[in-house]
Design a protein around this motif. Structure first.
Motif, PDB file in Angstrom:
ATOM      1  N   ASP A  29       1.691 -23.251   0.069  1.00 54.06           N
ATOM      2  CA  ASP A  29       0.294 -22.798  -0.039  1.00 54.06           C
ATOM      3  C   ASP A  29       0.155 -21.573  -0.932  1.00 54.06           C
ATOM      4  O   ASP A  29      -0.910 -21.334  -1.507  1.00 54.06           O
ATOM      5  CB  ASP A  29      -0.281 -22.497   1.345  1.00 54.06           C
ATOM      6  CG  ASP A  29      -0.529 -23.758   2.157  1.00 54.06           C
ATOM      7  OD1 ASP A  29      -0.528 -24.850   1.556  1.00 54.06           O
ATOM      8  OD2 ASP A  29      -0.711 -23.647   3.386  1.00 54.06           O
ATOM      9  N   SER A  30       1.255 -20.797  -1.056  1.00 58.50           N
ATOM     10  CA  SER A  30       1.204 -19.598  -1.895  1.00 58.50           C
ATOM     11  C   SER A  30       1.246 -19.939  -3.379  1.00 58.50           C
ATOM     12  O   SER A  30       1.044 -19.074  -4.229  1.00 58.50           O
ATOM     13  CB  SER A  30       2.363 -18.664  -1.549  1.00 58.50           C
ATOM     14  OG  SER A  30       3.607 -19.182  -2.036  1.00 58.50           O
ATOM     15  N   GLY A  31       1.556 -21.206  -3.691  1.00 60.29           N
ATOM     16  CA  GLY A  31       1.555 -21.642  -5.083  1.00 60.29           C
ATOM     17  C   GLY A  31       2.872 -21.480  -5.809  1.00 60.29           C
ATOM     18  O   GLY A  31       2.914 -21.522  -7.043  1.00 60.29           O
ATOM     19  N   ILE A  32       3.967 -21.318  -5.082  1.00 55.98           N
ATOM     20  CA  ILE A  32       5.260 -21.123  -5.742  1.00 55.98           C
ATOM     21  C   ILE A  32       5.613 -22.323  -6.622  1.00 55.98           C
ATOM     22  O   ILE A  32       5.248 -23.466  -6.319  1.00 55.98           O
ATOM     23  CB  ILE A  32       6.391 -20.868  -4.725  1.00 55.98           C
ATOM     24  CG1 ILE A  32       6.569 -22.084  -3.799  1.00 55.98           C
ATOM     25  CG2 ILE A  32       6.146 -19.607  -3.933  1.00 55.98           C
ATOM     26  CD1 ILE A  32       7.852 -22.023  -3.011  1.00 55.98           C
ATOM     27  N   THR A  33       6.331 -22.067  -7.684  1.00 53.57           N
ATOM     28  CA  THR A  33       6.787 -23.139  -8.583  1.00 53.57           C
ATOM     29  C   THR A  33       8.308 -23.260  -8.592  1.00 53.57           C
ATOM     30  O   THR A  33       8.853 -24.205  -9.166  1.00 53.57           O
ATOM     31  CB  THR A  33       6.296 -22.894 -10.016  1.00 53.57           C
ATOM     32  OG1 THR A  33       6.736 -21.598 -10.439  1.00 53.57           O
ATOM     33  CG2 THR A  33       4.772 -22.955 -10.082  1.00 53.57           C
ATOM     34  N   ALA A 213       6.974 -30.582   3.468  1.00 60.58           N
ATOM     35  CA  ALA A 213       5.972 -30.255   2.452  1.00 60.58           C
ATOM     36  C   ALA A 213       6.478 -30.660   1.067  1.00 60.58           C
ATOM     37  O   ALA A 213       7.693 -30.753   0.837  1.00 60.58           O
ATOM     38  CB  ALA A 213       5.677 -28.753   2.479  1.00 60.58           C
ATOM     39  N   PRO A 214       5.578 -30.918   0.117  1.00 63.60           N
ATOM     40  CA  PRO A 214       6.003 -31.185  -1.263  1.00 63.60           C
ATOM     41  C   PRO A 214       6.883 -30.043  -1.776  1.00 63.60           C
ATOM     42  O   PRO A 214       6.587 -28.864  -1.515  1.00 63.60           O
ATOM     43  CB  PRO A 214       4.687 -31.264  -2.030  1.00 63.60           C
ATOM     44  CG  PRO A 214       3.671 -31.643  -1.008  1.00 63.60           C
ATOM     45  CD  PRO A 214       4.110 -30.970   0.268  1.00 63.60           C
ATOM     46  N   CYS A 215       7.949 -30.393  -2.466  1.00 63.26           N
ATOM     47  CA  CYS A 215       8.895 -29.377  -2.931  1.00 63.26           C
ATOM     48  C   CYS A 215       8.837 -29.255  -4.454  1.00 63.26           C
ATOM     49  O   CYS A 215       8.973 -30.256  -5.160  1.00 63.26           O
ATOM     50  CB  CYS A 215      10.309 -29.756  -2.499  1.00 63.26           C
ATOM     51  SG  CYS A 215      11.556 -28.527  -2.948  1.00 63.26           S
ATOM     52  N   PRO A 216       8.664 -28.022  -4.977  1.00 62.58           N
ATOM     53  CA  PRO A 216       8.581 -27.854  -6.437  1.00 62.58           C
ATOM     54  C   PRO A 216       9.907 -28.087  -7.155  1.00 62.58           C
ATOM     55  O   PRO A 216       9.916 -28.355  -8.355  1.00 62.58           O
ATOM     56  CB  PRO A 216       8.099 -26.414  -6.596  1.00 62.58           C
ATOM     57  CG  PRO A 216       8.497 -25.719  -5.335  1.00 62.58           C
ATOM     58  CD  PRO A 216       8.422 -26.750  -4.254  1.00 62.58           C
ATOM     59  N   GLU A 217      11.027 -27.997  -6.429  1.00 60.36           N
ATOM     60  CA  GLU A 217      12.346 -28.256  -7.028  1.00 60.36           C
ATOM     61  C   GLU A 217      13.165 -29.145  -6.087  1.00 60.36           C
ATOM     62  O   GLU A 217      14.134 -28.694  -5.482  1.00 60.36           O
ATOM     63  CB  GLU A 217      13.089 -26.940  -7.283  1.00 60.36           C
ATOM     64  CG  GLU A 217      12.461 -26.048  -8.344  1.00 60.36           C
ATOM     65  CD  GLU A 217      13.296 -24.813  -8.608  1.00 60.36           C
ATOM     66  OE1 GLU A 217      13.916 -24.738  -9.684  1.00 60.36           O
ATOM     67  OE2 GLU A 217      13.362 -23.936  -7.722  1.00 60.36           O
ATOM     68  N   PRO A 218      12.789 -30.421  -5.975  1.00 61.34           N
ATOM     69  CA  PRO A 218      13.453 -31.289  -5.002  1.00 61.34           C
ATOM     70  C   PRO A 218      14.919 -31.580  -5.303  1.00 61.34           C
ATOM     71  O   PRO A 218      15.637 -32.082  -4.436  1.00 61.34           O
ATOM     72  CB  PRO A 218      12.612 -32.575  -5.054  1.00 61.34           C
ATOM     73  CG  PRO A 218      11.965 -32.549  -6.395  1.00 61.34           C
ATOM     74  CD  PRO A 218      11.711 -31.102  -6.696  1.00 61.34           C
ATOM     75  N   ASP A 219      15.359 -31.253  -6.520  1.00 55.89           N
ATOM     76  CA  ASP A 219      16.761 -31.468  -6.862  1.00 55.89           C
ATOM     77  C   ASP A 219      17.633 -30.260  -6.516  1.00 55.89           C
ATOM     78  O   ASP A 219      18.819 -30.235  -6.843  1.00 55.89           O
ATOM     79  CB  ASP A 219      16.899 -31.791  -8.353  1.00 55.89           C
ATOM     80  CG  ASP A 219      16.321 -30.711  -9.250  1.00 55.89           C
ATOM     81  OD1 ASP A 219      15.501 -29.896  -8.749  1.00 55.89           O
ATOM     82  OD2 ASP A 219      16.679 -30.665 -10.438  1.00 55.89           O
ATOM     83  N   ARG A 220      17.055 -29.266  -5.831  1.00 54.24           N
ATOM     84  CA  ARG A 220      17.825 -28.063  -5.508  1.00 54.24           C
ATOM     85  C   ARG A 220      17.949 -27.813  -4.004  1.00 54.24           C
ATOM     86  O   ARG A 220      18.574 -26.824  -3.592  1.00 54.24           O
ATOM     87  CB  ARG A 220      17.192 -26.830  -6.178  1.00 54.24           C
ATOM     88  CG  ARG A 220      17.070 -26.973  -7.694  1.00 54.24           C
ATOM     89  CD  ARG A 220      16.836 -25.648  -8.374  1.00 54.24           C
ATOM     90  NE  ARG A 220      18.039 -24.823  -8.353  1.00 54.24           N
ATOM     91  CZ  ARG A 220      18.150 -23.635  -8.955  1.00 54.24           C
ATOM     92  NH1 ARG A 220      17.125 -23.159  -9.639  1.00 54.24           N
ATOM     93  NH2 ARG A 220      19.257 -22.941  -8.892  1.00 54.24           N
TER      94      ARG A 220
END
Length: 359
Positions: A29-33, A213-220
């Motif tokens: 929710d904080s918008g992290i990338t 939750a959706p993950c911005p870096e799912p390969d990590r």
């Protein structure tokens, strides 16, 4: 777990994350990338080889003749440790309502959600991120509500109102399927249908409601690392997002197989305690959840079934009926407090209870 590396204080970072009481959902929710360092799993790219697309876990149709269903359950429990059941009689609406209610809780405003955040199961209920957060080598990308449904009923008022009625109802639905499946597993071993129920294996029920939750870096990172369940049996429902994978040996190599969502299906898996009770006839399989690469969050709800009888004289191990001069016991007897003590003392990825209790 390393306290600090190159100036990075891991323990401090873990505590700061936990103190937000907003979980992984709060980070999203904080918008992290990029994901925080505490979630990064080293060498993960070596572990994320594509799933074996030509394999799928068995599906058992409970509407078939009972003898056929038993044969299918026994085969799946021996060869895979996992199977999905369909035509089980539970309305699809009951499954969808339970999943929707858990999703609704995890998507409440952070200030409302955080009022429930605790690592202690107060009154049988807790909400937190990563049950082994302070023991694991790396955190995983999920938040969890836990409700201890039995043998003692939880303090109902402590279950978040948005999912209270649905989770209580789901406990009753799932228990009937667990009873039916356990009975057929017993028959498949040549035992009385009620053998495991009489051992109180339906009494201790822990409902674990995961939100990925959706993950911005799912390969990590992972949703859940490779592990086995300590329980006798696990009954799980999942939405249609997917991400659960089961470990299978093929041609002497370990491969990962997707548990593809089937509308209305229940995923059932053999726990390590059942592998021990069955004296290695039924097998517990390693499984994991990859980090969520989709735009929508994934929800799954598992109920772990364990014996409720936990006195010092209540011993568990291979059933005497399954021990003979040709096939001796592979495991020692133990109390549930000894068994769960061994489980709790380790991080999730290092559960090897069958090895610990082998003779």
């Amino acid at each position: 777990m390393t306290t600090s590396t190159g100036g990075f204080d891991r323990v401090k970072a873990l505590k700061e994350f936990d103190d937000t009481k907003a979980g992984v959902k709060g980070l999203v929710d904080s918008g992290i990338t990029t994901i925080p360092a505490i979630f990064r799993h080293p060498h993960l790219h070596h572990d994320l080889s594509p799933a074996a697309s030509h394999l799928s876990i068995p599906t058992v149709d409970l509407s078939l003749p009972r003898s056929t269903v038993i044969d299918h359950i026994v085969s799946a429990s021996k060869q895979w440790g996992f199977f999905q059941v369909v035509n089980h009689g539970i309305p699809l609406s009951a499954i969808e309502n339970t999943i929707s209610a858990i999703r609704s809780f995890h998507e409440l405003p952070a200030d409302v959600r955080s009022q429930h955040y605790t690592r202690e199961r107060v009154g049988g209920v807790s909400y937190s991120s990563n049950l082994d957060l302070f023991r694991a080598r790396a955190a995983s990308w999920r938040d969890t509500v836990q409700i201890h449904m039995g043998p003692v009923r939880p303090e109902v008022d402590r279950i978040p109102a948005v999912c209270r009625a649905e989770t209580l109802a789901w406990d009753e639905h799932a228990k009937e399927i667990a009873r039916e499946v356990m009975g057929m597993m017993c028959e498949g071993l040549g035992l009385d249908t009620r053998r495991m129920e009489e051992m109180s294996c339906l009494e201790d029920r822990l409902m674990v409601c995961h939100y990925y939750a959706p993950c911005p870096e799912p390969d990590r990172t992972f949703g859940i690392v490779d592990h086995t369940d300590a329980a006798v049996l696990t009954v799980l429902i999942q939405d249609m997002i997917g991400g659960l994978q089961v470990k299978k040996e093929e041609d002497g190599k370990e491969v990962w197989v997707d548990v593809k969502p089937i509308p209305g299906a229940l995923v059932i898996n053999v726990g390590e305690l059942l592998q021990i009770i069955s004296n290695d006839i039924y097998k517990s399989a390693g499984h994991r959840v990859v980090a969520n690469s989709h735009q929508d969050a994934r929800v799954s709800i598992a109920i772990f079934y364990n014996p409720g009888k936990r006195g010092e004289s209540d011993l568990y191990g291979p059933l005497p009926e399954l021990i003979s001069s040709e096939k001796g016991a592979f495991y020692q007897n133990f109390t549930i407090s000894e068994y769960m003590g061994a489980f709790i003392s380790k991080e999730l990825r290092s559960k090897t209870l069958v090895e610990q209790f082998k003779l």
